[in-house]
Motif scaffolding. Structure first.
Motif, PDB file in Angstrom:
ATOM      1  N   TYR A 242      84.663  31.428  36.860  1.00  0.00           N
ATOM      2  CA  TYR A 242      83.906  32.616  36.451  1.00  0.00           C
ATOM      3  C   TYR A 242      83.112  32.350  35.172  1.00  0.00           C
ATOM      4  O   TYR A 242      81.926  32.690  35.091  1.00  0.00           O
TER       5      TYR A 242
ATOM      6  N   LYS B  94      80.169  30.003  35.832  1.00  0.00           N
ATOM      7  CA  LYS B  94      79.076  30.690  36.542  1.00  0.00           C
ATOM      8  C   LYS B  94      78.299  31.610  35.599  1.00  0.00           C
ATOM      9  O   LYS B  94      77.080  31.686  35.664  1.00  0.00           O
ATOM     10  N   ARG B  95      79.038  32.316  34.736  1.00  0.00           N
ATOM     11  CA  ARG B  95      78.353  33.203  33.794  1.00  0.00           C
ATOM     12  C   ARG B  95      77.478  32.413  32.826  1.00  0.00           C
ATOM     13  O   ARG B  95      76.359  32.800  32.505  1.00  0.00           O
TER      14      ARG B  95
ATOM     15  N   SER C 108      76.186  29.465  33.419  1.00  0.00           N
ATOM     16  CA  SER C 108      75.068  28.922  34.176  1.00  0.00           C
ATOM     17  C   SER C 108      73.984  29.981  34.389  1.00  0.00           C
ATOM     18  O   SER C 108      72.788  29.701  34.251  1.00  0.00           O
ATOM     19  N   ARG C 109      74.426  31.204  34.732  1.00  0.00           N
ATOM     20  CA  ARG C 109      73.451  32.278  34.942  1.00  0.00           C
ATOM     21  C   ARG C 109      72.745  32.632  33.632  1.00  0.00           C
ATOM     22  O   ARG C 109      71.536  32.901  33.617  1.00  0.00           O
ATOM     23  N   ALA C 110      73.499  32.620  32.535  1.00  0.00           N
ATOM     24  CA  ALA C 110      72.891  32.926  31.246  1.00  0.00           C
ATOM     25  C   ALA C 110      71.871  31.867  30.870  1.00  0.00           C
ATOM     26  O   ALA C 110      70.780  32.171  30.363  1.00  0.00           O
TER      27      ALA C 110
ATOM     28  N   ALA D 232      70.199  30.012  32.966  1.00  0.00           N
ATOM     29  CA  ALA D 232      69.026  30.177  33.839  1.00  0.00           C
ATOM     30  C   ALA D 232      68.157  31.338  33.362  1.00  0.00           C
ATOM     31  O   ALA D 232      66.917  31.234  33.340  1.00  0.00           O
ATOM     32  N   ALA D 233      68.800  32.442  32.972  1.00  0.00           N
ATOM     33  CA  ALA D 233      68.043  33.601  32.489  1.00  0.00           C
ATOM     34  C   ALA D 233      67.294  33.257  31.208  1.00  0.00           C
ATOM     35  O   ALA D 233      66.128  33.630  31.026  1.00  0.00           O
TER      36      ALA D 233
ATOM     37  N   TRP E 186      67.684  38.176  24.574  1.00  0.00           N
ATOM     38  CA  TRP E 186      67.314  36.935  25.263  1.00  0.00           C
ATOM     39  C   TRP E 186      65.975  36.414  24.759  1.00  0.00           C
ATOM     40  O   TRP E 186      65.762  35.204  24.660  1.00  0.00           O
TER      41      TRP E 186
ATOM     42  N   TYR F  97      61.370  27.823  39.468  1.00  0.00           N
ATOM     43  CA  TYR F  97      62.266  27.001  40.288  1.00  0.00           C
ATOM     44  C   TYR F  97      61.521  25.912  41.057  1.00  0.00           C
ATOM     45  O   TYR F  97      62.108  25.244  41.912  1.00  0.00           O
TER      46      TYR F  97
END
Length: 439
Positions: free
Chosen positions: A286, A289-290, A292-294, A296-297, A335, A401
């Motif tokens: 978890y 993944k968080r 990684s998503r952060a 990417a954002a 961000w 991407y």
């Protein structure tokens, strides 16, 4: 019983037997997890009861070999009936398992009640096994007093290891792609039946040690934990075996500290390890993944900021944006501030008095981003007939991407156009080496 290798004998044999249960169960459980048959272990562990009862009725004894044959046949019947019901009744596989194992378990209870009431069926043994009292029933082996269930699990563990090594290639292919296995000459149904036979035999062997419910935990939880830690089967097998053995060690000392069931604490230890993997596994956890998503954002916001300054320089070279204006243009949230800080630290943007401007390095990265954006707009218009006034939104989402190779593939398909659907220039490709060295 004294000591073994300087360790209290009872504790020693509990850990050794529990480790064997964990290792052999994990090695078999890997394939159940990969084939999404985890519930099959639960089904077999319950459905072997009529096999045990019938073997007693037929032989009038509790000989281990008779119990093994009876339970193994019941396990095979469980797998065959589940597949038959799923295929011919058209119900989902989990429903078919639920029907089969509850029916067979109930049939076992009926048989025991009607014909084998003399069987000593201790509910505590069924639930938790007899791991704590294993050291009280021993056989002399090479001068050592070895518990009977340790001998049983030793034989079972050796059989499981031999099975996995002997059929490694076959069960590996069948686990990932049964149809491919059939096309290369491997009888997937036979391999599946053999795996079910070994699983049933394992359930019988481990039944006495850790009970019918906890045996499922040792069969599934360590492989499920290893599944979160690696994508390689050989490493998954080694990790699951190590996790199964470590659960025995941690469970034994946890049970001693809390004065509770050793088998129960082993399953709890395995479950806690799984929970840690769910949270902190390097790739699938978890937290990972968080993060990684952060990341990417953050990358999207950072590229939006570079693209904004690049487009501004295209249409109005003398126009400058203040830091506040630039942050507001890309959302103005935390961000945006982090992205601006990252771009400043990497040298893609620099401050000039009250404004922020692109450096050559930032312009190089932004140029490739805008190139991908405009190529995608052109692709949408040419091949999907999307109107020019509706291509910006999809391209704005996809641009982040597009890899270098994909951008050049797009350019090749489009014939290396000079302008996008809006008449804006599509820049030439900038090699990655130049982008990295640009300052």
């Amino acid at each position: 019983m004294g000591t073994v290798l300087g360790i209290d004998a009872i504790a020693f044999w509990i850990v050794v037997t529990g480790a064997m249960v964990g290792v052999s169960g994990a090695l078999l459980g890997n394939y159940l997890v990969l084939r999404r048959l985890s519930l099959m272990g639960d089904a077999i562990s319950h459905a072997i009861l009529p096999g045990l009862a019938i073997s007693f009725v037929v032989t009038q004894s509790r000989a281990p070999f008779a119990r093994l044959i009876g339970a193994a046949l019941a396990g095979l019947a469980t797998a065959a009936l589940t597949e038959w019901i799923r295929r011919f009744a058209g119900v989902p596989e989990d429903a078919a398992m639920g029907v089969v194992f509850t029916t067979l378990f109930a049939a076992g209870v009926v048989i025991i009640t009607r014909s084998a009431s003399a069987v000593d069926l201790d509910p505590g043994c069924v639930l938790y096994g007899i791991l704590e009292s294993a050291a009280l029933d021993t056989h002399p082996i090479w001068g050592f007093e070895v518990p009977r269930i340790t001998v049983t699990m030793g034989v079972m563990t050796a059989a499981v290891i031999a099975f996995v090594l002997a059929f490694w290639k076959e069960i590996k292919i069948v686990s990932f792609d049964p149809d491919l296995a059939t096309t290369v000459g491997i009888r997937a149904s036979w391999v599946h039946a053999l795996l079910m036979f070994m699983t049933a035999a394992y359930c019988v062997a481990a039944f006495e040690a850790v009970g019918s419910i906890l045996v499922v935990a040792m069969l599934i939880v360590p492989p499920a934990t290893a599944y979160l830690l690696t994508d390689r089967l050989w490493l998954m097998a080694l990790l699951s075996a190590a996790l199964g053995a470590s659960a025995a060690l941690v469970g034994r000392f946890g049970a001693s500290a809390l004065a509770t069931s050793a088998a129960g604490m082993m399953a709890v230890a395995a479950g806690l390890t799984f929970a840690l993997a769910v949270l902190f596994a390097p790739r699938y956890g978890y937290v990972a993944k968080r993060v990684s998503r952060a990341a990417a954002a953050l990358n999207v916001v950072r590229e939006d900021l570079l693209g904004l300054l690049y487009r501004l320089r295209e249409v109005s070279p003398d126009r400058r944006l203040s830091e506040t204006e630039a942050l507001a243009a890309v959302g103005g949230e935390i961000w945006a501030r982090i992205a601006l800080t990252a771009a400043l630290r990497s040298g893609e943007i620099r401050r000039d008095a009250d404004s922020v401007i692109l450096t050559e390095r930032g312009a190089s990265r932004a140029s490739n981003l805008i190139r991908g954006h405009r190529l995608w707009e052109s692709y949408l218009e040419k091949y999907f007939g999307v109107a020019p006034d509706r291509v910006h939104g999809p391209a704005d989402r996809v641009e982040h991407y597009l890899t270098d190779d994909l951008r050049e593939d797009l350019a090749g398909h489009l014939g290396n156009p000079d302008l996008d659907p809006h008449g804006r220039p599509i820049t030439d490709r900038i090699p990655a080496s130049r982008r990295k060295s640009a300052r």
